[in-house]
Design a protein around this motif. Structure first.
Motif, PDB file in Angstrom:
ATOM      1  N   ASP A  47      43.729  -6.837  55.132  1.00  0.00           N
ATOM      2  CA  ASP A  47      43.315  -5.462  54.844  1.00  0.00           C
ATOM      3  C   ASP A  47      42.852  -5.387  53.390  1.00  0.00           C
ATOM      4  O   ASP A  47      43.575  -5.788  52.475  1.00  0.00           O
ATOM      5  N   LEU A  48      41.650  -4.840  53.199  1.00  0.00           N
ATOM      6  CA  LEU A  48      41.070  -4.708  51.876  1.00  0.00           C
ATOM      7  C   LEU A  48      40.688  -3.258  51.634  1.00  0.00           C
ATOM      8  O   LEU A  48      40.047  -2.628  52.485  1.00  0.00           O
ATOM      9  N   SER A  49      41.077  -2.703  50.493  1.00  0.00           N
ATOM     10  CA  SER A  49      40.759  -1.327  50.126  1.00  0.00           C
ATOM     11  C   SER A  49      40.194  -1.307  48.708  1.00  0.00           C
ATOM     12  O   SER A  49      40.818  -1.841  47.785  1.00  0.00           O
ATOM     13  N   PHE A  71      44.228  -4.943  42.069  1.00  0.00           N
ATOM     14  CA  PHE A  71      43.362  -5.354  40.966  1.00  0.00           C
ATOM     15  C   PHE A  71      42.687  -4.126  40.376  1.00  0.00           C
ATOM     16  O   PHE A  71      42.563  -3.078  41.014  1.00  0.00           O
ATOM     17  N   LEU A  72      42.183  -4.274  39.164  1.00  0.00           N
ATOM     18  CA  LEU A  72      41.339  -3.288  38.506  1.00  0.00           C
ATOM     19  C   LEU A  72      41.964  -1.906  38.441  1.00  0.00           C
ATOM     20  O   LEU A  72      41.316  -0.897  38.677  1.00  0.00           O
ATOM     21  N   GLN A 114      34.363   4.498  48.198  1.00  0.00           N
ATOM     22  CA  GLN A 114      35.552   3.956  48.840  1.00  0.00           C
ATOM     23  C   GLN A 114      35.145   3.038  49.986  1.00  0.00           C
ATOM     24  O   GLN A 114      34.248   3.366  50.776  1.00  0.00           O
ATOM     25  N   PHE A 115      35.809   1.891  50.075  1.00  0.00           N
ATOM     26  CA  PHE A 115      35.531   0.914  51.132  1.00  0.00           C
ATOM     27  C   PHE A 115      36.854   0.400  51.680  1.00  0.00           C
ATOM     28  O   PHE A 115      37.750   0.021  50.914  1.00  0.00           O
ATOM     29  N   VAL A 155      41.323  -1.914  43.552  1.00  0.00           N
ATOM     30  CA  VAL A 155      41.227  -2.834  44.687  1.00  0.00           C
ATOM     31  C   VAL A 155      42.630  -3.207  45.137  1.00  0.00           C
ATOM     32  O   VAL A 155      43.488  -3.528  44.307  1.00  0.00           O
ATOM     33  N   GLN A 156      42.860  -3.158  46.436  1.00  0.00           N
ATOM     34  CA  GLN A 156      44.136  -3.602  46.984  1.00  0.00           C
ATOM     35  C   GLN A 156      43.870  -4.492  48.188  1.00  0.00           C
ATOM     36  O   GLN A 156      43.135  -4.125  49.103  1.00  0.00           O
TER      37      GLN A 156
END
Length: 448
Positions: free
Chosen positions: A62-64, A446-447, A75-76, A40-41
Motif C-alpha cells: 500500500d502506497l499513499s 517519508f517527506l 493525493q495518490f 509519503v507512506q
C-alpha cells in the motif's frame, strides 16, 4: 463462492446538480488543506490466509502520497496485494485485487477545479459487500471485474451573483470469467453543465443540462438527456425549499429492441431547522423505459451529545405498485476508544438496461481500542435485491468480518482476522466463502 455484481446502475445519468452550495466545498477543502499532512507512506507485509481449505500467501503493498497547500491538494493511493498459490489465479504468483486513485484539487476564493482518476480490479463476490455500490443489483456469478473511471469538475462564481458548474465523467467496466450474459463490458460517458443566478439574497436559481451515453459490447446501448431549471429558496429563517423541474429523454437498445421514455421529472426538497436536528421532506418523479418511478420521503436528524441518529421513511410507486422505502443511520461513541455505527436502507434502483429493483441494505460495525497498541473491529452487511422488471433473479448476500491489529516495535504491526460470506438467489442457488488470515505489516513514512 459468493459472486455479486451488476453493471453500474442508477438512472443512465445520476450526476445531478444539487446546487452550487453543495459543490463549493471543493474550494473550501483546498483552502483548508493541512500543509503538514504526511508526504509519503508505504506499507508492506506478509500474510497467510486459509480460504475454502486452500492456503494462500498474500503480500500487501500500500502506497499513499499526499502533497497539500492552502490552495491545492495532490493525493495518490495505490494498493497492490500479491498472491501466492491462489487457486483462483492462472499462475502461482499473481496480482490480487489492485486499486489505485489519483486526486488533484485546486481552489481559490471564487472557483475550484477537481480531477480524479481511478482503477480497481476485484472478484465479483466482493464488489457489492465491501464497496459502496448501493445502486447495484445483487447477482450470483463467478469471475472478476475491472473498473477505470475519470472525473473532472469545475466550479466558478462561488462568491458572486452569477456562477456555474461544469462536469465530465467516464467509466469503463470490463468483466472476465462470468456466465451472466447481462454482465457485458461497457463504457459510460456523461457530462453536465449548470448556470446559477441569484436574483435576490434569498433565491438562487439554476439552469441545467445533463447527458449520458452508455455503449455495451453486446450492442445494448443507452442514451439519456435531461435539461431544466430549479431554484433554492430560503422561505424563512428556519425553512429552505429546493425545487427542480426538467425534461428527460431516454433511448435504449436492448437486444435490438428500441425502448424509449420521455417526460417531465420533478424533484422537491424541504428542510426545516430545529434545535436538535433538521426535519426534511423530499418528493421525486422520474420517467423510465420500464415505467415511471415516484418517491416520497419524510426525514429527521438528531444530533445529541452521546449519539447521532438520522432517518427517512416514505413510499415508492412503480407501475401502480406502492412499496415502503426507508433509510436509517446511527452512530455512537461509547468512549474515546470505542464506537458503533449502523445503517438500514431500502430504495428503488434502475440499471443501464432499464430494469427496476428494490434494494435493501443493512450494515453495522463496531471498533474498540483494547489498549494503547491494539485494536479490534467487527462488521456485518446484508444486501438484497427484489427485481421488479427484467429477467434478473432476486438475490441476497450477507458478510461478516472480524479484524485485529496490534502495534509491534520498529513500526511493525500484527494483523489477523476472518471474513465469511453467504449468498442465495431466487432459484435456490447458494455460494459461500470463508477466509481466515494472519500476518505482519510494516509502514515507512517519508517527506514529512
Amino acid at each position: 463462492m459468493t459472486r455479486a455484481a451488476r453493471r453500474r446502475s442508477g438512472r443512465p445519468f445520476r450526476t445531478v446538480v444539487a446546487g452550487l452550495a453543495v459543490l463549493l466545498p471543493l474550494a473550501a477543502a483546498a483552502q483548508d488543506a493541512d500543509p503538514s499532512a504526511p508526504g509519503v507512506q508505504l506499507t508492506v507485509g506478509q500474510q497467510l490466509a486459509v480460504e475454502d481449505g486452500d492456503l494462500i500467501g498474500i503480500t500487501p503493498l500500500d502506497l499513499s502520497i499526499r502533497r497539500a497547500t492552502r490552495a491545492q491538494v495532490l493525493q495518490f493511493n495505490l494498493s497492490a496485494p500479491f498472491h501466492l498459490n491462489d487457486p483462483e489465479e492462472d499462475s502461482t504468483f499473481a496480482l490480487g485485487d489492485p486499486q489505485g486513485r489519483l486526486l488533484f484539487r485546486r481552489g481559490a476564493r471564487n472557483a475550484a477545479l477537481e480531477f480524479e482518476l481511478g482503477y480497481r480490479e476485484n472478484d465479483l463476490d466482493r464488489e457489492i459487500l465491501f464497496d459502496d455500490l448501493s445502486n447495484e443489483f445483487v447477482t450470483l456469478d463467478g469471475g472478476r471485474v475491472a473498473q477505470t473511471d475519470a472525473r473532472l469538475t469545475y466550479v466558478f462564481g462561488s462568491q458572486s451573483k452569477l456562477g456555474g458548474e461544469f462536469g465530465l465523467s467516464w467509466l469503463q467496466r470490463d468483466y472476465s470469467g462470468t456466465t451472466d450474459p447481462d454482465l457485458d463490458d461497457h463504457e459510460t460517458r456523461s457530462g453536465n453543465i449548470a448556470v446559477y443566478l441569484e436574483p435576490t439574497p434569498l433565491i438562487r436559481a439554476r439552469i441545467l443540462a445533463e447527458a449520458s451515453r452508455t455503449d455495451g459490447d453486446d450492442g445494448n446501448d443507452s442514451r439519456s438527456n435531461r435539461y431544466g431549471a430549479g431554484a433554492s429558496m430560503q422561505v424563512d429563517k428556519l425553512t429552505n425549499l429546493d425545487v427542480e423541474l426538467a425534461r428527460t429523454n431516454i433511448r435504449r437498445f436492448d437486444e435490438g429492441v428500441l425502448e424509449t421514455a420521455e417526460g417531465p421529472s420533478l424533484r422537491l426538497g424541504l428542510t426545516r431547522a430545529r434545535p436538535l436536528g433538521d426535519w426534511s421532506l423530499s418528493l421525486g418523479s422520474e420517467p423510465g423505459t420500464a415505467g415511471r418511478r415516484e418517491d416520497f420521503n419524510i426525514g429527521r436528524n438528531l444530533e445529541l451529545r452521546r449519539f447521532d441518529l438520522s432517518g427517512q421513511v416514505g413510499v415508492t410507486r412503480f407501475r401502480d405498485n406502492y412499496d415502503p422505502i426507508f433509510q436509517i443511520s446511527y452512530r455512537q461513541e461509547f468512549s474515546r476508544v470505542s464506537q458503533v455505527q449502523a445503517s438500514l436502507s431500502r430504495a428503488g434502483v434502475t440499471d443501464d438496461d432499464g430494469d427496476e429493483a428494490l434494494n435493501t441494505d443493512v450494515a453495522a460495525s463496531y471498533s474498540r481500542q483494547i489498549s494503547d497498541v491494539s485494536t479490534i473491529a467487527a462488521n456485518i452487511r446484508y444486501r438484497e435485491s427484489e427485481v421488479q422488471s427484467g429477467d434478473n433473479q432476486d438475490a441476497r448476500s450477507v458478510s461478516f468480518g472480524l479484524d485485529y491489529s496490534r502495534a509491534l516495535p520498529g513500526d511493525f504491526a500484527l494483523v489477523a482476522g476472518a471474513n465469511i460470506i453467504r449468498s442465495k438467489d431466487g432459484d435456490g442457488e447458494r455460494d459461500d466463502e470463508d477466509r481466515v488470515y494472519l500476518g505482519v505489516n510494516r509502514s515507512f513514512s517519508f517527506l514529512r
